[in-house]
Design an enzyme around this catalytic site. Structure first.
Site, short mmCIF file in Angstrom:
data_model
loop_
_atom_site.label_atom_id
_atom_site.label_comp_id
_atom_site.label_asym_id
_atom_site.label_seq_id
_atom_site.Cartn_x
_atom_site.Cartn_y
_atom_site.Cartn_z
N HIS A 193 0.64 -0.99 -0.14
CA HIS A 193 -0.19 0.29 -0.13
C HIS A 193 0.28 1.23 -0.52
CE1 HIS A 193 -4.23 -2.13 1.07
NE2 HIS A 193 -2.76 -3.02 1.64
N SER A 323 17.69 15.10 -19.05
CA SER A 323 17.25 16.90 -19.54
C SER A 323 17.54 17.56 -20.20
CB SER A 323 16.68 17.13 -18.22
OG SER A 323 16.13 18.52 -17.89
N LYS A 329 21.10 15.39 -14.72
CA LYS A 329 20.18 15.21 -14.53
C LYS A 329 20.16 13.42 -15.27
CE LYS A 329 15.28 15.12 -13.11
NZ LYS A 329 14.36 14.16 -14.41
N GLU A 336 10.72 3.21 -18.86
CA GLU A 336 9.87 4.12 -18.78
C GLU A 336 8.95 3.46 -20.08
OE1 GLU A 336 11.24 8.47 -17.09
OE2 GLU A 336 11.94 8.21 -19.13
#
Length: 478
Positions: A193, A323, A329, A336
Site C-alpha cells: 500500500h 533533461s 539529471k 519508461e
C-alpha cells in the site's frame, strides 16, 4: 514521325481495365490499385509477415509442381524467386498499407505479383507478361486469400515468437536470476500500500520477477500451440475447391520442414478459416505478459527514484542525459520505454479482440489488422525486453546502506513482536515510536515487554527477511 514507346512503364490488365505500371516494379496492377485506394498510415507490411507469406508460396509451389498442377519450370522459378525474397531482396516491392481491403487480398496479390514477375525474369520473359507465369493461375494455384492469410498470421506469429520474444525472455530471466544471487544478502524494507512493511531480501525481488517472466513464457508456449494447426488447403470457403486431393497434407509437411516446426492440418478447414480464436489466445497471453512487465518497470523506476529525494535503493544504469534544462539529471528511460510498449500491446490486444468478432459467415475480413497487431506485438515486446535486459537489468547495482537504513527504520518490524507481546501491545509500541521518534527496541525495553536477548533474536533482519523453505510450509522437517 513515330513516337517511341515509353520504356519506363508497362501496361497491365485486370478485370477492371488497363493501367500503366513502372517497368522497374515487381508488383502489378492489383497492388497499384491498392496503393491508390489505401493511402492510410504509410505503414508497410512487417518483414516477418512478408516472410510468412513467401514461405507459404514457396511450399505451395513445391507441392503443386510435384503434383503436376503447375509446370515444373514454373514451380522452380517461383521457388527461386521466393528464396531471393527470403534472402532480403525486393523488400521495397511490398507496398500495400497495413490498413487495406478486408481479409488481406491486396497484400496477398502484392505477394503473388512480385513472385510472378520475378519468376518471369528467371525464365527469360518480361515482367507483366503473365501468360507464362500468372500471379493467380500459378503462384496462387489451389489457394485463396481466405486460407493463405490466416495461415500467414500463424506462421508469422511462430516466426516472431521463436526469433524475437522467446530469446529475449530467456535473456531477461537469466539476468534477473543473476541479480537475485548478487543481491541475496541485501535487506530492504518491504512496502505494501506504499507504506512500510516487513523486511525482504532485494535478491528475492529479482528472483520473483524472474519467476513471473518464466511463468508468462510458459503460458505463451501453451497458447501458441494452436498456431501450429493450419487451415491451408481450405481454399475460398473451407471446402478445398480447386485443390489436389494430396495438396493439403503435403503442403503442411513442406511448411513444417521450411520453418522447422511441427505443423499439422486443421481437422476442420472451415473452422480454421472462420475463427480467430488462436490469435486472440496468443494476444491475451502477450497482454498478460505486458501487464506484469509494466509493473516490473514501474517498480524499477520507483526503487531508483531520487537520487536525493526518493528511495534510491538501486541504481539503474544511466544511458543518456535526462533533461534539456537540468544538468546532471539521468532518467530511468529504459523502464519508461518498456511501460509505453506494454501499453501499446494492451491496446493492440483490444483491437484484435474486436476484429475477431467482426467476421461474417465463412470469413473474417479484419485479418489484416489482426496480422499486423499480433506480429507487431510479439516483435516490439521481444525487442523491448532484449533492450531492457542489455541496457538496464544487467547493470543494476544495489545501494546496500540505504536499503538497510530503510529496513532498520521501518515500523513494520513490530510485526515480528506480535507472537511475543501480542498485536495490541505491538500496535501501541509502533504508535509511540512514530509519535516520539524512539526506536521500537527502546520502547519495548522501557515497558519491560521483552529483554535484550529476546529482542536481539526476534528483531534479526537477516532472519526476518529469509523466505521459509517450501518443505517447512508443507509441514516437513529436515
Amino acid at each position: 514521325m513515330n513516337q517511341q514507346p515509353d520504356s519506363s512503364v508497362r501496361i497491365e490488365r485486370d478485370s477492371m481495365g488497363d493501367r500503366l505500371i513502372p517497368s522497374s516494379a515487381y508488383y502489378g496492377i492489383q497492388t497499384l490499385r491498392a496503393t491508390e485506394n489505401f493511402p492510410i498510415s504509410g505503414i508497410k507490411p512487417l518483414h516477418t509477415y512478408v516472410d510468412a507469406c513467401i514461405l507459404i508460396k514457396k511450399a505451395t509451389a513445391i507441392v503443386n509442381g510435384e503434383l503436376s498442377c503447375i509446370p515444373q519450370d514454373v514451380s522452380k522459378a517461383i521457388v527461386q524467386a521466393a528464396d531471393e525474397v527470403l534472402a532480403g531482396k525486393f523488400r521495397d516491392q511490398f507496398v500495400v498499407d497495413v490498413y487495406q481491403a478486408g481479409a488481406g487480398t491486396s497484400h496477398h496479390m502484392n505477394v503473388n505479383e512480385v513472385l510472378a514477375n520475378r519468376a518471369l525474369e528467371i525464365l527469360g520473359d518480361e515482367k507483366g507478361n503473365y501468360k507464362l507465369v500468372s500471379p493467380n493461375d500459378h503462384v496462387n494455384y489451389g489457394q485463396s486469400t481466405n486460407d493463405v492469410i490466416p495461415t500467414a498470421i500463424r506462421i508469422g506469429g511462430l516466426l516472431a515468437l521463436s526469433k524475437t520474444l522467446h530469446p529475449a525472455l530467456e535473456g531477461a530471466i537469466q539476468a534477473l536470476e543473476e541479480k537475485a544471487v548478487q543481491f541475496q544478502d541485501t535487506v530492504r524494507s518491504g512496502r505494501t500500500h506504499m507504506q512500510d512493511a516487513v523486511p525482504v531480501r532485494l535478491g528475492e525481488n529479482f528472483r520473483a520477477w524472474a519467476h513471473i517472466l518464466s511463468e508468462h513464457q510458459n503460458r505463451i508456449y501453451t497458447n501458441s500451440g494452436d498456431l501450429m494447426v493450419l487451415g491451408l488447403g481450405g481454399s475460398a470457403a473451407g471446402t478445398g475447391m480447386n485443390t489436389h486431393p494430396q495438396y493439403r497434407g503435403r503442403v503442411v509437411t513442406v511448411l513444417s520442414e521450411l520453418i522447422d516446426c511441427p505443423l499439422e492440418p486443421a481437422p476442420h478447414l472451415m473452422a480454421a478459416m472462420q475463427s480467430m480464436a488462436p490469435f486472440v489466445n496468443v494476444s491475451g497471453a502477450l497482454r498478460n505478459l505486458a501487464t506484469d512487465l509494466a509493473k516490473i518497470s514501474h517498480d524499477l523506476r520507483l526503487m531508483d527514484s531520487g537520487p536525493k529525494t526518493g528511495f534510491k535503493e538501486i541504481q539503474l544504469p544511466p544511458v543518456q542525459p535526462g533533461s534539456s534544462i537540468m544538468p546532471g539529471k539521468y532518467n530511468p528511460v529504459m523502464a519508461e520505454m518498456t511501460s509505453m510498449v506494454c501499453f501499446q500491446v494492451m491496446g493492440y490486444d483490444s483491437a484484435i479482440a474486436l476484429a475477431s468478432l467482426a467476421g461474417q459467415l465463412e470469413l473474417n475480413v479484419m485479418m489484416p489488422l489482426i496480422a499486423y497487431n499480433l506480429i507487431h506485438s510479439i516483435e516490439i515486446l521481444g525487442n523491448t525486453i532484449a533492450a531492457l535486459t542489455e541496457r538496464c537489468l544487467t547493470g543494476i547495482t544495489a545501494n546496500q546502506e540505504r536499503c538497510l537504513a530503510f529496513a532498520e527504520g521501518s515500523l513494520a518490524l513490530v510485526t515480528a513482536l506480535n507472537p511475543h507481546i501480542g498485536y495490541l501491545n505491538a500496535a501501541a509500541v509502533a504508535k509511540e515510536s512514530l509519535e516520539t521518534g524512539k526506536s521500537l527496541r527502546q520502547i519495548v525495553l522501557e515497558k519491560g515487554l521483552m529483554n535484550e536477548a529476546e529482542l536481539a533474536e526476534v528483531l534479526n533482519l537477516e532472519q526476518m527477511s529469509a523466505i521459509v523453505p517450501l518443505k517447512y510450509q508443507d509441514g516437513e522437517s529436515d
